[in-house]
Write a protein that holds these residues in place. Structure first.
Motif, short mmCIF file in Angstrom:
data_model
loop_
_atom_site.label_atom_id
_atom_site.label_comp_id
_atom_site.label_asym_id
_atom_site.label_seq_id
_atom_site.Cartn_x
_atom_site.Cartn_y
_atom_site.Cartn_z
N GLU A 93 81.82 37.54 31.27
CA GLU A 93 82.40 38.20 32.44
C GLU A 93 81.44 39.23 33.01
OE1 GLU A 93 85.96 37.09 29.79
OE2 GLU A 93 83.84 37.64 29.55
N LEU A 94 80.77 39.96 32.12
CA LEU A 94 79.78 40.95 32.55
C LEU A 94 78.63 40.27 33.30
CD1 LEU A 94 78.34 43.69 32.62
CD2 LEU A 94 77.54 43.23 30.29
N ILE A 95 78.10 39.21 32.72
CA ILE A 95 76.96 38.52 33.33
C ILE A 95 77.33 37.94 34.69
CG2 ILE A 95 75.52 36.45 33.09
CD1 ILE A 95 75.38 37.20 30.07
N ALA A 96 78.52 37.38 34.81
CA ALA A 96 78.97 36.84 36.08
C ALA A 96 79.07 37.94 37.14
CB ALA A 96 80.32 36.14 35.92
N GLU A 97 79.53 39.12 36.72
CA GLU A 97 79.64 40.24 37.66
C GLU A 97 78.26 40.76 38.06
OE1 GLU A 97 81.22 43.00 40.23
OE2 GLU A 97 82.21 41.27 39.29
N LEU A 98 77.33 40.81 37.11
CA LEU A 98 75.97 41.22 37.45
C LEU A 98 75.39 40.28 38.51
CD1 LEU A 98 74.45 42.06 33.94
CD2 LEU A 98 75.26 43.68 35.66
N ASP A 99 75.61 38.99 38.31
CA ASP A 99 75.11 38.00 39.27
C ASP A 99 75.75 38.21 40.65
OD1 ASP A 99 73.56 35.46 39.74
OD2 ASP A 99 75.58 34.73 40.23
N GLN A 100 77.04 38.50 40.66
CA GLN A 100 77.74 38.75 41.93
C GLN A 100 77.14 39.94 42.67
OE1 GLN A 100 80.56 37.37 43.66
NE2 GLN A 100 80.00 35.59 42.43
N ARG A 101 76.68 40.91 41.91
CA ARG A 101 76.11 42.13 42.51
C ARG A 101 74.62 41.99 42.81
NH1 ARG A 101 78.92 47.31 39.40
NH2 ARG A 101 81.05 46.45 39.27
N GLY A 102 74.05 40.83 42.53
CA GLY A 102 72.64 40.62 42.79
C GLY A 102 71.72 41.30 41.79
N ILE A 103 72.23 41.59 40.60
CA ILE A 103 71.46 42.24 39.55
C ILE A 103 70.96 41.18 38.56
CG2 ILE A 103 71.54 43.89 37.63
CD1 ILE A 103 73.72 45.40 39.22
N LYS A 104 69.65 41.14 38.36
CA LYS A 104 69.07 40.18 37.42
C LYS A 104 69.41 40.60 35.99
CE LYS A 104 65.13 39.58 40.51
NZ LYS A 104 63.68 39.84 40.68
N TRP A 105 69.45 39.60 35.08
CA TRP A 105 69.66 39.94 33.67
C TRP A 105 68.74 39.10 32.81
CZ3 TRP A 105 71.44 37.46 29.22
CH2 TRP A 105 71.84 36.13 29.39
N GLY A 106 68.41 39.65 31.65
CA GLY A 106 67.54 38.92 30.72
C GLY A 106 67.68 39.44 29.31
N ILE A 107 66.88 38.88 28.42
CA ILE A 107 66.97 39.16 26.98
C ILE A 107 65.60 39.60 26.46
CG2 ILE A 107 67.34 38.11 24.70
CD1 ILE A 107 69.27 36.11 26.13
N ILE A 108 65.60 40.67 25.69
CA ILE A 108 64.42 41.07 24.91
C ILE A 108 64.88 41.24 23.48
CG2 ILE A 108 62.53 42.69 24.61
CD1 ILE A 108 62.99 43.64 27.49
N THR A 109 64.43 40.37 22.60
CA THR A 109 64.87 40.34 21.22
C THR A 109 63.68 40.32 20.28
OG1 THR A 109 66.09 39.01 19.58
CG2 THR A 109 65.04 37.80 21.37
N ASN A 110 63.89 40.79 19.06
CA ASN A 110 62.86 40.65 18.03
C ASN A 110 62.98 39.33 17.28
OD1 ASN A 110 61.80 43.10 18.74
ND2 ASN A 110 62.15 44.11 16.78
N LYS A 111 63.97 38.53 17.62
CA LYS A 111 64.14 37.22 16.99
C LYS A 111 62.95 36.33 17.35
CE LYS A 111 68.34 34.46 16.32
NZ LYS A 111 68.95 35.42 15.38
N PRO A 112 62.40 35.59 16.40
CA PRO A 112 61.26 34.74 16.72
C PRO A 112 61.60 33.66 17.75
CG PRO A 112 61.49 35.02 14.34
CD PRO A 112 62.72 35.58 14.96
N MET A 113 60.61 33.31 18.55
CA MET A 113 60.75 32.27 19.56
C MET A 113 61.26 30.95 18.95
SD MET A 113 57.69 31.13 22.17
CE MET A 113 57.00 32.79 22.00
N ARG A 114 60.90 30.72 17.72
CA ARG A 114 61.35 29.53 16.99
C ARG A 114 62.87 29.37 17.07
NH1 ARG A 114 60.65 29.35 10.38
NH2 ARG A 114 62.08 27.62 9.92
N PHE A 115 63.58 30.50 17.09
CA PHE A 115 65.04 30.46 17.13
C PHE A 115 65.59 30.71 18.53
CE2 PHE A 115 63.98 31.83 12.76
CZ PHE A 115 64.42 30.68 12.10
N THR A 116 65.02 31.65 19.27
CA THR A 116 65.58 31.97 20.58
C THR A 116 65.49 30.78 21.53
OG1 THR A 116 63.48 33.06 21.09
CG2 THR A 116 65.32 34.47 20.57
#
Length: 215
Positions: A93-116
């Protein structure tokens, strides 16, 4: 003016503890060690393999057998990384609302690329992330600022117009040092001994949808 919101993954967007913990307990059983409870696992889940191996077997990165244990653990996690993992309530619901407001979203994780690279597409995000930066994307992981700047460059936004949301001290450190506004996700994998008041986030929220009050 916030133009983008970037998130940690484990313990912030997705509840990965059941699969992280399931892999740990399978490994412990193989080595004739007692299983750990999910309450114990959740306090260490944000610290990845290192935190979980210390919890379960007392094996730290300076132990001579650490590399072998880590390989075994990651292989076990690889067999079940998306078995019980799910988004926290309110995330879509949060991500959908961000999109409605024209706000980009993304992920920064320490999880290895192998899994993400495999997990993120399976999580069912309402809107795909504009960027995913893994722990090994830049050669350095949080609390380094390198992943933070890399993400901003990829989505063409400035750090000062970006919020970073995470549940670990290194998340707050990385975001702050990169010049972002920082948000502590209080529903995440926070241990009882964590002194979150010393982390000094700009904001603290109790649920994903609380973020909308900040924007």
């Amino acid at each position: 003016m916030i133009q983008a919101v970037l998130f940690d993954l484990d313990g912030t967007l997705a509840d990965t503890a059941l699969d992280l913990g399931g892999a740990l307990n399978t490994l412990l059983a193989r080595h004739n060690l007692p299983a750990k409870s999910m309450d114990e696992i959740r306090t260490q889940a944000s610290h990845g393999a290192a935190g979980l191996l210390k919890l379960g077997a007392g094996i730290t990165p300076d132990h001579p057998d650490y590399a072998q244990w880590r390989t075994e653990y990651l292989d076990e996690y690889d067999s079940r990384y998306a078995q019980d993992t799910a988004l926290f309530d309110g995330v879509n619901e949060l991500i959908a609302e961000l999109d409605q407001r024209g706000i980009k979203w993304g992920i920064i994780t320490n999880k290895p690329m192998r899994f993400t690279d495999k997990l993120v597409p399976k999580l069912g995000f309402a809107i795909p992330p504009a960027v995913v930066v893994s722990g090994d994307t830049c050669g350095e992981s949080k609390p380094s600022v390198k992943p933070m700047f890399h993400a901003c460059k990829q989505i063409q936004t400035e750090p000062q117009h970006t919020l970073y949301v995470g549940d670990a001290e290194r998340d707050i450190q990385a975001g702050r040092n990169a010049g972002m506004k920082t948000v502590l996700a209080e529903w995440g994998y926070i241990a009882p001994e964590d002194q979150t008041e010393t982390w000094q986030p700009d904001y603290r929220i109790a649920s994903p949808l609380d973020l909308l009050k900040i924007l």
